[in-house]
Design a protein around this motif. Structure first.
Motif, mmCIF file in Angstrom:
data_model
loop_
_atom_site.group_PDB
_atom_site.id
_atom_site.type_symbol
_atom_site.label_atom_id
_atom_site.label_comp_id
_atom_site.label_asym_id
_atom_site.label_seq_id
_atom_site.Cartn_x
_atom_site.Cartn_y
_atom_site.Cartn_z
ATOM 1 N N LYS A 34 -19.259 -2.575 7.273
ATOM 2 C CA LYS A 34 -19.041 -1.219 6.733
ATOM 3 C C LYS A 34 -19.013 -1.265 5.210
ATOM 4 O O LYS A 34 -18.577 -2.264 4.617
ATOM 5 N N LYS A 35 -19.448 -0.185 4.567
ATOM 6 C CA LYS A 35 -19.427 -0.111 3.107
ATOM 7 C C LYS A 35 -17.984 -0.292 2.615
ATOM 8 O O LYS A 35 -17.057 0.311 3.164
ATOM 9 N N ILE A 36 -17.832 -1.126 1.598
ATOM 10 C CA ILE A 36 -16.481 -1.396 1.093
ATOM 11 C C ILE A 36 -16.146 -0.491 -0.091
ATOM 12 O O ILE A 36 -16.931 -0.376 -1.042
ATOM 13 N N PHE A 37 -14.986 0.148 -0.026
ATOM 14 C CA PHE A 37 -14.467 0.907 -1.159
ATOM 15 C C PHE A 37 -13.232 0.171 -1.670
ATOM 16 O O PHE A 37 -12.231 0.068 -0.966
ATOM 17 N N LYS A 38 -13.334 -0.337 -2.887
ATOM 18 C CA LYS A 38 -12.212 -1.131 -3.429
ATOM 19 C C LYS A 38 -11.249 -0.192 -4.153
ATOM 20 O O LYS A 38 -11.502 0.247 -5.270
ATOM 21 N N LEU A 39 -10.155 0.115 -3.457
ATOM 22 C CA LEU A 39 -9.156 1.030 -4.001
ATOM 23 C C LEU A 39 -7.823 0.295 -4.147
ATOM 24 O O LEU A 39 -6.753 0.860 -3.984
ATOM 25 N N SER A 40 -7.915 -0.994 -4.423
ATOM 26 C CA SER A 40 -6.727 -1.844 -4.404
ATOM 27 C C SER A 40 -6.253 -2.327 -5.770
ATOM 28 O O SER A 40 -5.170 -2.879 -5.889
ATOM 29 N N SER A 41 -7.050 -2.139 -6.826
ATOM 30 C CA SER A 41 -6.653 -2.711 -8.122
ATOM 31 C C SER A 41 -6.715 -1.723 -9.280
ATOM 32 O O SER A 41 -6.826 -2.135 -10.445
ATOM 33 N N ASN A 42 -6.663 -0.429 -8.977
ATOM 34 C CA ASN A 42 -6.624 0.617 -10.021
ATOM 35 C C ASN A 42 -7.789 0.517 -10.994
ATOM 36 O O ASN A 42 -7.625 0.725 -12.198
ATOM 37 N N GLU A 43 -8.963 0.174 -10.443
ATOM 38 C CA GLU A 43 -10.146 0.065 -11.303
ATOM 39 C C GLU A 43 -10.832 1.420 -11.428
ATOM 40 O O GLU A 43 -10.439 2.389 -10.788
ATOM 41 N N ASN A 44 -11.887 1.438 -12.268
ATOM 42 C CA ASN A 44 -12.609 2.686 -12.494
ATOM 43 C C ASN A 44 -13.790 2.763 -11.529
ATOM 44 O O ASN A 44 -14.707 1.953 -11.605
ATOM 45 N N LEU A 45 -13.749 3.740 -10.634
ATOM 46 C CA LEU A 45 -14.804 3.845 -9.618
ATOM 47 C C LEU A 45 -16.118 4.370 -10.206
ATOM 48 O O LEU A 45 -17.140 4.380 -9.536
ATOM 49 N N VAL A 325 -2.652 -1.816 5.807
ATOM 50 C CA VAL A 325 -3.650 -2.398 4.895
ATOM 51 C C VAL A 325 -4.745 -3.107 5.697
ATOM 52 O O VAL A 325 -5.940 -2.942 5.435
ATOM 53 N N ALA A 326 -4.320 -3.862 6.726
ATOM 54 C CA ALA A 326 -5.286 -4.607 7.554
ATOM 55 C C ALA A 326 -6.183 -3.653 8.339
ATOM 56 O O ALA A 326 -7.399 -3.868 8.441
ATOM 57 N N LEU A 327 -5.583 -2.578 8.863
ATOM 58 C CA LEU A 327 -6.381 -1.613 9.635
ATOM 59 C C LEU A 327 -7.404 -0.920 8.738
ATOM 60 O O LEU A 327 -8.568 -0.750 9.107
ATOM 61 N N LEU A 328 -6.963 -0.536 7.540
ATOM 62 C CA LEU A 328 -7.881 0.149 6.614
ATOM 63 C C LEU A 328 -9.007 -0.788 6.183
ATOM 64 O O LEU A 328 -10.153 -0.371 6.023
ATOM 65 N N GLN A 329 -8.660 -2.051 6.014
ATOM 66 C CA GLN A 329 -9.644 -3.046 5.604
ATOM 67 C C GLN A 329 -10.797 -3.135 6.606
ATOM 68 O O GLN A 329 -11.947 -3.266 6.227
ATOM 69 N N LYS A 330 -10.441 -3.029 7.872
ATOM 70 C CA LYS A 330 -11.482 -3.061 8.912
ATOM 71 C C LYS A 330 -12.437 -1.877 8.783
ATOM 72 O O LYS A 330 -13.560 -1.918 9.258
ATOM 73 N N GLU A 331 -11.934 -0.802 8.162
ATOM 74 C CA GLU A 331 -12.784 0.385 7.949
ATOM 75 C C GLU A 331 -13.489 0.318 6.596
ATOM 76 O O GLU A 331 -14.124 1.270 6.162
ATOM 77 N N GLY A 332 -13.322 -0.807 5.887
ATOM 78 C CA GLY A 332 -13.974 -0.975 4.588
ATOM 79 C C GLY A 332 -13.163 -0.436 3.421
ATOM 80 O O GLY A 332 -13.666 -0.340 2.301
ATOM 81 N N ILE A 333 -11.900 -0.081 3.679
ATOM 82 C CA ILE A 333 -11.070 0.483 2.604
ATOM 83 C C ILE A 333 -10.047 -0.551 2.144
ATOM 84 O O ILE A 333 -9.174 -0.959 2.913
ATOM 85 N N MET A 334 -10.155 -0.949 0.888
ATOM 86 C CA MET A 334 -9.199 -1.921 0.342
ATOM 87 C C MET A 334 -8.098 -1.173 -0.414
ATOM 88 O O MET A 334 -8.377 -0.424 -1.352
ATOM 89 N N VAL A 335 -6.844 -1.347 0.032
ATOM 90 C CA VAL A 335 -5.686 -0.811 -0.685
ATOM 91 C C VAL A 335 -4.687 -1.956 -0.855
ATOM 92 O O VAL A 335 -4.864 -3.028 -0.284
ATOM 93 N N ARG A 336 -3.628 -1.728 -1.623
ATOM 94 C CA ARG A 336 -2.732 -2.847 -1.960
ATOM 95 C C ARG A 336 -1.326 -2.640 -1.412
ATOM 96 O O ARG A 336 -0.693 -1.616 -1.714
ATOM 97 N N PRO A 337 -0.807 -3.605 -0.637
ATOM 98 C CA PRO A 337 0.612 -3.520 -0.273
ATOM 99 C C PRO A 337 1.424 -3.934 -1.507
ATOM 100 O O PRO A 337 1.034 -4.878 -2.199
ATOM 101 N N VAL A 338 2.500 -3.237 -1.823
ATOM 102 C CA VAL A 338 3.170 -3.516 -3.098
ATOM 103 C C VAL A 338 4.632 -3.927 -2.947
ATOM 104 O O VAL A 338 5.456 -3.660 -3.827
ATOM 105 N N ALA A 339 4.952 -4.609 -1.847
ATOM 106 C CA ALA A 339 6.304 -5.141 -1.692
ATOM 107 C C ALA A 339 6.597 -6.100 -2.846
ATOM 108 O O ALA A 339 7.705 -6.132 -3.391
ATOM 109 N N GLY A 340 5.600 -6.872 -3.251
ATOM 110 C CA GLY A 340 5.757 -7.833 -4.343
ATOM 111 C C GLY A 340 6.024 -7.162 -5.686
ATOM 112 O O GLY A 340 6.467 -7.803 -6.636
ATOM 113 N N PHE A 341 5.725 -5.880 -5.792
ATOM 114 C CA PHE A 341 5.990 -5.117 -7.017
ATOM 115 C C PHE A 341 7.319 -4.350 -6.889
ATOM 116 O O PHE A 341 7.607 -3.445 -7.669
#
Ligand SMILES: Cc1ncc(COP(=O)(O)O)c(C=O)c1O
Length: 370
Positions: A34-45, A325-341
């Motif tokens: 599936k087409k990947i949309f990288k929405l995990s690092s606050n970059e400029n689309l 996050v894992a489920l969205l990844q399978k759909e090609g959507i990258m988001v970030r879990p932020v427990a570490g933040f």
């Protein structure tokens, strides 16, 4: 030889946990084609500033020689960007905002000294400071709106405190510190403390009472505004950042500069990007408009989220954040879990183009069950 506690060649405060690992790259993801949309690092689309790319292409055959000996031309361009309110010499430049942050931390912190953070926050404040063997004092932002605990932070200052890190708009919450609150806070800071106001998302803020560090720096306060070319100018892969502060503090931190502080491509691209008003406006307009579009759909889906002044939104799903996050990844959507933040159970999603946002919303709809 093994690293052991009693072996004097190893510094105990250089812990493996002090290593910052950024968000995943798109080639680490299996989206099943599936087409990947990288929405995990606050970059400029929208990609990178075209003017910056042009400047990079013009320099590509000049890499056998060292860059300018100083960052003066970038300082001149930055001064012009700030309408000459800030002068050449008041900026700190380096290969990424993170590296500027590291310079500041190395300049002011050390063993026996303390710094104050306000979780949830951009993790490197703590990681880089720990590498200096400094002591962290965390005064968490207040629930439920992630507001600054002004009295708590002021009460945490002692004679060993040197740095306070505040972020506005904040990563990962997207929230901001209103000017009246900052005015009051900064007016009460003692002279031996420096405030680092991280404003790498400032272009995206539209709240009437939002402020950058500029008025405080112009008033001669011990305040450093931290910025990056990664986000609005779309140059995350190039690594270029800057900060601005009083002439005295800037000259002091510059003592840590290395030879040829900023690489040729970053120097030229940065100068060009600062004059790329068209790309800047296009990016900011898109993010401000699309933020509202994403809110609308999050409301429709009954998701808990925080209104954002940045190019990302913090979401608190009812299901486990990592699982989502894992489920969205399978759909090609990258988001970030932020427990570490410092935001357990939450997920951060970049606001992108309409196509990317729609892909995120439909993947969310498909995977998310309240
Ligand atoms: C709040 C904040 N500060 C600083 C940075 C550092 O940006 P860079 O090192 O890409 O310039 C980031 C990057 O994500 C950030 O979110």
């Amino acid at each position: 030889m093994k690293e052991t506690k009693d072996n004097p060649i190893f510094k105990a405060h250089l812990k493996p946990s002090n290593l910052y690992v950024g968000g995943k790259a798109r080639n680490e993801i299996d989206s099943g084609g599936k087409k990947i949309f990288k929405l995990s690092s606050n970059e400029n689309l929208l990609g990178s500033s075209p003017k910056a790319l042009e400047a990079i292409r013009a320099q590509i055959n000049n890499l056998s020689e060292y860059p300018d000996r100083t960052d003066k031309r970038l300082q001149i361009a930055l001064s012009a960007f700030y309408k000459h309110k800030l002068q050449v010499g008041q900026f700190l430049t380096s290969n990424s905002g993170s590296e500027v942050l590291d310079l500041i931390i190395r300049a002011f912190l050390g063993e026996g000294l303390e710094y104050i953070t306000t979780n949830p926050m951009f993790k490197p404040y703590q990681m880089f400071s720990d590498r200096m063997a400094a002591k962290q004092v965390d005064v968490r932002l207040l629930d439920p709106a992630y507001t600054l605990n002004v009295e708590g932070v002021l009460a945490a200052i002692n004679e060993n405190t040197r740095l306070i890190f505040l972020t506005s708009p904040n990563n990962p919450t997207g929230t901001y510190i209103p000017k009246a609150i900052l005015d009051n806070f900064i007016s009460r800071l003692p002279a031996h403390v420096v405030l680092v106001l991280d404003e790498v998302y400032f272009h995206f803020a539209e709240a009437k009472d939002y402020t950058t560090a500029l008025p405080y720096v112009l008033a001669g306060k011990n305040v450093i505004g931290l910025n990056s070319f990664s986000k609005t100018y779309g140059l995350a892969g190039l690594r270029l950042g800057y900060a601005y502060t009083t002439p005295t503090l800037a000259a002091y931190v510059q003592r840590l500069y290395k030879p040829f502080q900023v690489n040729t491509l970053a120097l030229e691209a940065g100068i060009a990007a600062l004059s790329d008003t068209e790309f800047l406006n296009k990016t900011v307009t898109l993010v401000q408009k699309e933020r509202l579009f994403v809110y609308e759909h999050l409301d429709r889906l009954g998701m808990k989220y925080w209104k954002s002044q940045a190019n990302f939104i913090l979401i608190k799903p009812e299901m486990d954040a990592k699982h989502l996050v894992a489920l969205l990844q399978k759909e090609g959507i990258m988001v970030r879990p932020v427990a570490g933040f410092g935001a357990p159970g939450c997920v951060r999603v970049t606001v992108g183009t309409r196509e990317a946002n729609l892909a995120f919303i439909s993947a969310l709809e498909k995977t998310y069950t309240c």
